[in-house]
Design a protein around this motif. Structure first.
Motif, mmCIF file in Angstrom:
data_model
loop_
_atom_site.group_PDB
_atom_site.id
_atom_site.type_symbol
_atom_site.label_atom_id
_atom_site.label_comp_id
_atom_site.label_asym_id
_atom_site.label_seq_id
_atom_site.Cartn_x
_atom_site.Cartn_y
_atom_site.Cartn_z
ATOM 1 N N THR A 101 0.796 -1.232 0.000
ATOM 2 C CA THR A 101 0.000 0.000 0.000
ATOM 3 C C THR A 101 0.826 1.278 0.000
ATOM 4 O O THR A 101 0.329 2.336 -0.418
ATOM 5 N N VAL A 102 2.072 1.214 0.463
ATOM 6 C CA VAL A 102 2.901 2.423 0.575
ATOM 7 C C VAL A 102 4.062 2.409 -0.415
ATOM 8 O O VAL A 102 4.244 3.365 -1.183
ATOM 9 N N LEU A 103 4.847 1.347 -0.424
ATOM 10 C CA LEU A 103 6.080 1.355 -1.208
ATOM 11 C C LEU A 103 5.853 1.064 -2.683
ATOM 12 O O LEU A 103 6.416 1.745 -3.548
ATOM 13 N N ALA A 104 5.056 0.043 -2.991
ATOM 14 C CA ALA A 104 4.847 -0.306 -4.403
ATOM 15 C C ALA A 104 4.322 0.881 -5.219
ATOM 16 O O ALA A 104 4.825 1.142 -6.319
ATOM 17 N N PRO A 105 3.325 1.631 -4.722
ATOM 18 C CA PRO A 105 2.860 2.778 -5.505
ATOM 19 C C PRO A 105 3.932 3.846 -5.745
ATOM 20 O O PRO A 105 3.833 4.603 -6.724
ATOM 21 N N LEU A 106 4.934 3.912 -4.884
ATOM 22 C CA LEU A 106 6.020 4.884 -5.066
ATOM 23 C C LEU A 106 7.038 4.441 -6.105
ATOM 24 O O LEU A 106 7.860 5.248 -6.550
ATOM 25 N N LEU A 107 6.994 3.159 -6.485
ATOM 26 C CA LEU A 107 8.021 2.617 -7.375
ATOM 27 C C LEU A 107 7.503 2.226 -8.750
ATOM 28 O O LEU A 107 8.208 2.399 -9.754
ATOM 29 N N VAL A 108 6.312 1.652 -8.804
ATOM 30 C CA VAL A 108 5.830 1.055 -10.050
ATOM 31 C C VAL A 108 5.691 2.120 -11.141
ATOM 32 O O VAL A 108 5.173 3.212 -10.905
ATOM 33 N N GLN A 109 6.225 1.766 -12.322
ATOM 34 C CA GLN A 109 6.256 2.618 -13.515
ATOM 35 C C GLN A 109 7.202 3.808 -13.393
ATOM 36 O O GLN A 109 7.163 4.730 -14.221
ATOM 37 N N GLN A 110 8.084 3.768 -12.401
ATOM 38 C CA GLN A 110 9.086 4.813 -12.251
ATOM 39 C C GLN A 110 10.443 4.307 -12.759
ATOM 40 O O GLN A 110 10.756 3.126 -12.670
ATOM 41 N N PRO A 125 19.649 0.775 -7.935
ATOM 42 C CA PRO A 125 18.921 0.507 -6.688
ATOM 43 C C PRO A 125 19.105 1.594 -5.641
ATOM 44 O O PRO A 125 18.162 1.901 -4.895
ATOM 45 N N GLU A 126 20.298 2.195 -5.575
ATOM 46 C CA GLU A 126 20.527 3.250 -4.578
ATOM 47 C C GLU A 126 19.561 4.410 -4.759
ATOM 48 O O GLU A 126 19.117 5.022 -3.778
ATOM 49 N N ALA A 127 19.242 4.731 -6.014
ATOM 50 C CA ALA A 127 18.316 5.836 -6.270
ATOM 51 C C ALA A 127 16.909 5.490 -5.794
ATOM 52 O O ALA A 127 16.199 6.339 -5.231
ATOM 53 N N ALA A 128 16.495 4.245 -6.001
ATOM 54 C CA ALA A 128 15.184 3.817 -5.505
ATOM 55 C C ALA A 128 15.157 3.823 -3.981
ATOM 56 O O ALA A 128 14.142 4.213 -3.368
ATOM 57 N N PHE A 129 16.249 3.403 -3.370
ATOM 58 C CA PHE A 129 16.336 3.408 -1.906
ATOM 59 C C PHE A 129 16.199 4.829 -1.362
ATOM 60 O O PHE A 129 15.444 5.078 -0.404
ATOM 61 N N ARG A 130 16.915 5.775 -1.972
ATOM 62 C CA ARG A 130 16.818 7.168 -1.522
ATOM 63 C C ARG A 130 15.397 7.697 -1.714
ATOM 64 O O ARG A 130 14.853 8.387 -0.836
ATOM 65 N N HIS A 131 14.790 7.376 -2.844
ATOM 66 C CA HIS A 131 13.429 7.842 -3.127
ATOM 67 C C HIS A 131 12.444 7.321 -2.084
ATOM 68 O O HIS A 131 11.640 8.094 -1.529
ATOM 69 N N LEU A 132 12.513 6.032 -1.797
ATOM 70 C CA LEU A 132 11.598 5.462 -0.811
ATOM 71 C C LEU A 132 11.837 6.063 0.572
ATOM 72 O O LEU A 132 10.882 6.369 1.307
ATOM 73 N N SER A 133 13.092 6.226 0.945
ATOM 74 C CA SER A 133 13.419 6.760 2.270
ATOM 75 C C SER A 133 12.933 8.196 2.415
ATOM 76 O O SER A 133 12.361 8.577 3.456
ATOM 77 N N GLU A 134 13.136 9.000 1.381
ATOM 78 C CA GLU A 134 12.725 10.404 1.445
ATOM 79 C C GLU A 134 11.209 10.545 1.421
ATOM 80 O O GLU A 134 10.634 11.348 2.178
ATOM 81 N N GLU A 135 10.544 9.764 0.579
ATOM 82 C CA GLU A 135 9.097 9.897 0.432
ATOM 83 C C GLU A 135 8.320 9.369 1.635
ATOM 84 O O GLU A 135 7.150 9.725 1.817
ATOM 85 N N THR A 136 8.942 8.510 2.434
ATOM 86 C CA THR A 136 8.247 7.959 3.608
ATOM 87 C C THR A 136 8.744 8.558 4.921
ATOM 88 O O THR A 136 8.295 8.139 5.993
#
Length: 385
Positions: A74-83, A88-99
């Protein structure tokens, strides 16, 4: 940090799967009991059909597995899918910042960080598979080759009920180093350590884990009693949030090396742990915080400070494989923690780590973590979340 061999990822699917394996004997710690063995596996897929697997730490509380899986859904998948992400480091930073704000607002920084860690592991496995490179070589930035990695291991999670019998079984399975759980009262702890040392003999590596079970005063009283057992390290004698000057008092009063790190959960905390020089062994858990993106800089800093890196891990086989590849990438004298308790979700998913010889395991040359779980074989343990 961006990986030198990484190429952009367009994530099309993130899936979480919850499993629970029944066990005959509960796993006991100084702070709680596990009556079954849970696992949350994460599968990531990109727009080219490449995939990877990760795992989320979910041992406690007992309802934690389903909760973390729902955070991914409900939280992480919507932040990643189709992006698109460059690595991987960029996705990690994105998830950490957005949450970050959500973690504060919900008072759940731990579960959110654990869910992010599992997703990050899956993305690293995906990228290594896509590069046709074993994960440990991909982490190092090396081109693929057929060189196997051989790592040292130790039997962990040894419970306080007749621990010498568990150690004997682990010895027969190929283990040559052992860690006992303590923190169950002075008399019981010392009797168990005596039984372990008597059964193993002098010179065999023996560690003890108090699981944050003591106050400073209790730990100081125990130290003289622990000295005769020639421990390689004493793990988490204090709560992980105790000030470093308390750890310094333990270090000044005893020659037993101190170990911790599984309950540190930010670059700042690890930087402080390394800078204080109170720990001899640092134990980040990549499925609990950071994944590979967060933990790899910590591991490099640990090695640069000439501290021993030994990954913490006590879960299913996918996270164990990631921990093994991190250790192989790091090099050095560290040992991989492998739970000695029965756990189908470890034994069915650990691939080459089920084969131990003379205290070591060998990682093959297959891409990524070198193993793909067969979900059909786990169907009886699958949980709806």
């Amino acid at each position: 940090m961006t990986h030198p061999h990484a190429s952009p990822i367009r994530i099309t699917r993130i899936e979480a799967f919850v499993f629970r394996a029944p066990i005959a004997n509960p796993v006991r710690t100084s702070f709680g009991v596990m009556t079954d063995r849970p696992a949350v596996l994460v599968r990531a897929e990109d727009s080219d059909g490449a995939f990877g697997w990760g795992e989320v730490w979910c041992n406690f509380p007992s309802c934690g597995a389903e909760h973390r899986a729902r955070l991914i859904d409900t939280v992480l998948a919507p932040l990643l899918v189709q992006q698109w992400f460059e690595a991987p480091e960029a996705a990690f930073r994105h998830l950490s910042e957005e949450t970050a704000v959500l973690a504060i607002q919900s008072a759940e920084p731990g579960p959110i960080a654990q869910a992010i860690a599992g997703v990050d592991l899956a993305l690293w496995d995906l990228c290594a598979r896509r590069a046709k490179t074993p994960l440990w070589q991909f982490i190092r930035g090396q081109a693929p080759d057929t060189q196997p990695a051989r790592i040292s291991v130790y039997a962990s999670g040894i419970n306080p009920d007749h621990p010498e019998r568990t150690a004997e079984r682990a010895w027969e399975a190929g283990y040559r180093a052992f860690k006992l759980k303590i923190g169950f009262g002075r008399d019981r702890d010392l009797a168990n350590l005596t039984a372990m040392r008597s059964r193993l003999g002098a010179g065999i590596p023996l560690m003890a884990d108090a699981n944050q079970g003591w106050s400073l005063e209790e730990a100081l009283r125990m130290l003289p009693d622990l000295e005769p057992f020639d421990l390689c390290w004493l793990e988490e004698p204090l709560r992980a949030d105790r000030p470093w000057d308390e750890w310094a008092q333990l270090r000044m009063r005893s020659g037993i090396p101190l170990a911790a790190g599984e309950n540190l959960a930010s670059p700042v905390e690890f930087t402080q742990a390394i800078a204080t020089r109170q720990l001899s062994v640092l134990q980040p858990d990549a499925a609990k915080w950071g994944g590979i993106s967060g933990c790899w800089p910590v591991i490099q800093a640990t090695r640069a400070a000439h501290l021993l890196y030994c990954p913490h891990y006590l879960g299913g086989g996918i996270g164990l494989l990631h921990s093994a590849h991190l250790l192989a990438a790091a090099g050095g004298r560290g040992m991989l923690e492998i739970d000695s308790n029965p756990n189908p979700l470890r034994s069915l998913l650990a691939g080459p780590l089920e084969q131990i010889s003379d205290g070591k395991a060998t990682l093959g040359s297959a891409p990524g973590i070198g193993f793909e779980p067969e979900l059909a074989s786990l169907a009886s343990m699958r949980q709806v979340h």
